[in-house]
Design an enzyme around this catalytic site. Structure first.
Site, PDB file in Angstrom:
ATOM      1  N   ASP A  35       0.818  -1.208   0.000  1.00 45.24           N
ATOM      2  CA  ASP A  35       0.000   0.000   0.000  1.00 45.24           C
ATOM      3  C   ASP A  35       0.857   1.266   0.000  1.00 45.24           C
ATOM      4  OD1 ASP A  35      -2.421  -1.203  -0.108  1.00 45.24           O
ATOM      5  OD2 ASP A  35      -2.941  -0.905   2.001  1.00 45.24           O
ATOM      6  N   LYS A  57      -3.489   4.276  -3.705  1.00 45.45           N
ATOM      7  CA  LYS A  57      -4.327   5.143  -4.535  1.00 45.45           C
ATOM      8  C   LYS A  57      -3.681   6.513  -4.584  1.00 45.45           C
ATOM      9  CE  LYS A  57      -8.366   2.766  -2.923  1.00 45.45           C
ATOM     10  NZ  LYS A  57      -7.828   2.328  -1.614  1.00 45.45           N
ATOM     11  N   MET A 172      -7.306   9.645   9.396  1.00 46.34           N
ATOM     12  CA  MET A 172      -7.926  10.146   8.161  1.00 46.34           C
ATOM     13  C   MET A 172      -8.772  11.395   8.425  1.00 46.34           C
ATOM     14  SD  MET A 172      -9.037   6.444   6.607  1.00 46.34           S
ATOM     15  CE  MET A 172      -9.551   5.728   8.162  1.00 46.34           C
TER      16      MET A 172
HETATM   17  N1  SAH Z   1      -3.674   0.595   9.090  1.00 49.39           N
HETATM   18  C1  SAH Z   1      -3.116   1.896   9.398  1.00 49.39           C
HETATM   19  C2  SAH Z   1      -4.129   3.026   9.230  1.00 49.39           C
HETATM   20  C3  SAH Z   1      -4.609   3.209   7.798  1.00 49.39           C
HETATM   21  S1  SAH Z   1      -5.713   4.572   7.637  1.00 49.39           S
HETATM   22  C4  SAH Z   1      -2.568   1.864  10.830  1.00 49.39           C
HETATM   23  O1  SAH Z   1      -2.847   0.914  11.570  1.00 49.39           O
HETATM   24  O2  SAH Z   1      -1.841   2.781  11.213  1.00 49.39           O
HETATM   25  C5  SAH Z   1      -4.627   5.866   7.169  1.00 49.39           C
HETATM   26  C6  SAH Z   1      -4.512   6.902   8.273  1.00 49.39           C
HETATM   27  O3  SAH Z   1      -3.620   6.431   9.271  1.00 49.39           O
HETATM   28  C7  SAH Z   1      -3.941   8.225   7.836  1.00 49.39           C
HETATM   29  O4  SAH Z   1      -4.925   9.056   7.279  1.00 49.39           O
HETATM   30  C8  SAH Z   1      -3.402   8.781   9.141  1.00 49.39           C
HETATM   31  O5  SAH Z   1      -4.437   9.344   9.906  1.00 49.39           O
HETATM   32  C9  SAH Z   1      -2.941   7.521   9.854  1.00 49.39           C
HETATM   33  N2  SAH Z   1      -1.484   7.302   9.673  1.00 49.39           N
HETATM   34  C10 SAH Z   1      -0.903   6.267   9.067  1.00 49.39           C
HETATM   35  N3  SAH Z   1       0.440   6.381   9.103  1.00 49.39           N
HETATM   36  C11 SAH Z   1       0.710   7.530   9.765  1.00 49.39           C
HETATM   37  C12 SAH Z   1       1.899   8.214  10.147  1.00 49.39           C
HETATM   38  N4  SAH Z   1       3.116   7.736   9.836  1.00 49.39           N
HETATM   39  N5  SAH Z   1       1.778   9.377  10.824  1.00 49.39           N
HETATM   40  C13 SAH Z   1       0.580   9.878  11.145  1.00 49.39           C
HETATM   41  N6  SAH Z   1      -0.572   9.284  10.829  1.00 49.39           N
HETATM   42  C14 SAH Z   1      -0.527   8.126  10.144  1.00 49.39           C
END
Ligand code: SAH
Length: 254
Positions: A35, A57, A172
């Site tokens: 992803d 995406k 998000m």
């Molecule tokens: N499965 C992922 C989340 C996917 S949804 C997890 O467990 O972390 C995607 C959202 O995750 C982004 O919009 C943001 O809000 C958050 N996110 C993912 N990686 C991040 C990072 N390195 N720093 C801050 N927010 C992050």
């Protein structure tokens, strides 16, 4: 013989934050479907012969839609391949991992789920913010904050979030921070509650901004926040003043 699919959490960004098992899976994989939020450095673990398929995406770039991803996983595993489906953070936290697992089960394809460290906990930790704390927070919720009242897709139980949970991690949500802050205040959360926005958490580009519910929107408009970013709400945000560590650390000592 049927292959197998591993739904692997890549961790939040810092490539060292993948699990040992997750890294092992990448090393053995024939196919890696990854992803957008996955740190590309992790793909260096892959075998030379491994096929890497980008599933993110992004505007202008070819990417697979969810159905195509399902097809790919089923097709390759049926051929006997070892497939890794690599997702940012944890595969079961806003990662659609369960949908993929259900498709695999339906197709009788063996799979494993390899959890990863989710951004809500890891980005917070790298910003010096513990999601629970003996003095400030005994509960913590992971929330998707992209819903908007005017679009009819705000399904959050604001009353409960505002009053029943000490620390809230909104995923998000950056484009929606104004709505989130307004709803929390309207449902009874103190407007002086501290808020942190953590951009690109756990990476060398991490930036953290703090404000309160009443002025976070304004503050965020001033900064140009890029994705991914996380919003943390709760008194634990103040702990950062005492124990922030990552942003001031010398890269050379890691
Ligand atoms: N499965 C992922 C989340 C996917 S949804 C997890 O467990 O972390 C995607 C959202 O995750 C982004 O919009 C943001 O809000 C958050 N996110 C993912 N990686 C991040 C990072 N390195 N720093 C801050 N927010 C992050």
């Amino acid at each position: 013989m049927t292959g197998k699919v591993y739904l692997v959490g890549a961790g939040p960004g810092d490539p060292k934050l993948i699990t040992v098992y997750g890294a092992e899976c990448i090393k053995k994989a024939d196919i890696i479907a990854y992803d957008r939020l996955v740190n590309k450095e992790l793909l260096n673990y892959a075998k030379e012969t491994a096929v890497l398929v980008y599933c993110g995406k992004e505007p202008g770039k070819h990417s697979l839609i969810q159905d195509e991803i399902h097809e790919l996983l089923v097709k390759e595993a049926t051929k006997g391949k070892m497939v890794v489906r690599l997702k940012g953070g944890d595969p079961f936290v806003f990662g659609r991992g369960a949908e993929e697992a259900a498709i695999l089960r339906e197709a009788n394809i063996p799979f494993e789920v390899v959890p990863g460290i989710t951004a809500g906990i890891a980005a917070a930790a790298y910003a010096g913010i513990p999601v629970t704390h003996r003095d400030y927070a005994t509960s913590f919720a992971i929330v998707t904050g992209h819903g908007r009242a005017e679009k009819g897709n705000d399904f959050l139980h604001w009353e409960a979030l505002a009053n029943g949970i000490d620390t809230l991690a909104f995923y998000m949500s950056v484009g929606n921070i104004g709505h989130i802050a307004k709803q929390l205040i309207a449902h009874g959360r103190n407007e002086n509650t501290p808020v942190a926005v953590i951009e690109r958490g756990t990476t060398v580009n991490q930036r953290t901004f703090t404000a309160t519910l009443s002025n976070i929107d304004e503050k965020i408009q001033q900064e140009e926040i890029v994705n991914p970013a996380l919003i943390l709400v709760g008194d634990v945000v103040n702990v950062r003043e005492k124990i922030a560590w990552f942003e001031q650390m010398e890269e050379s000592i890691r």
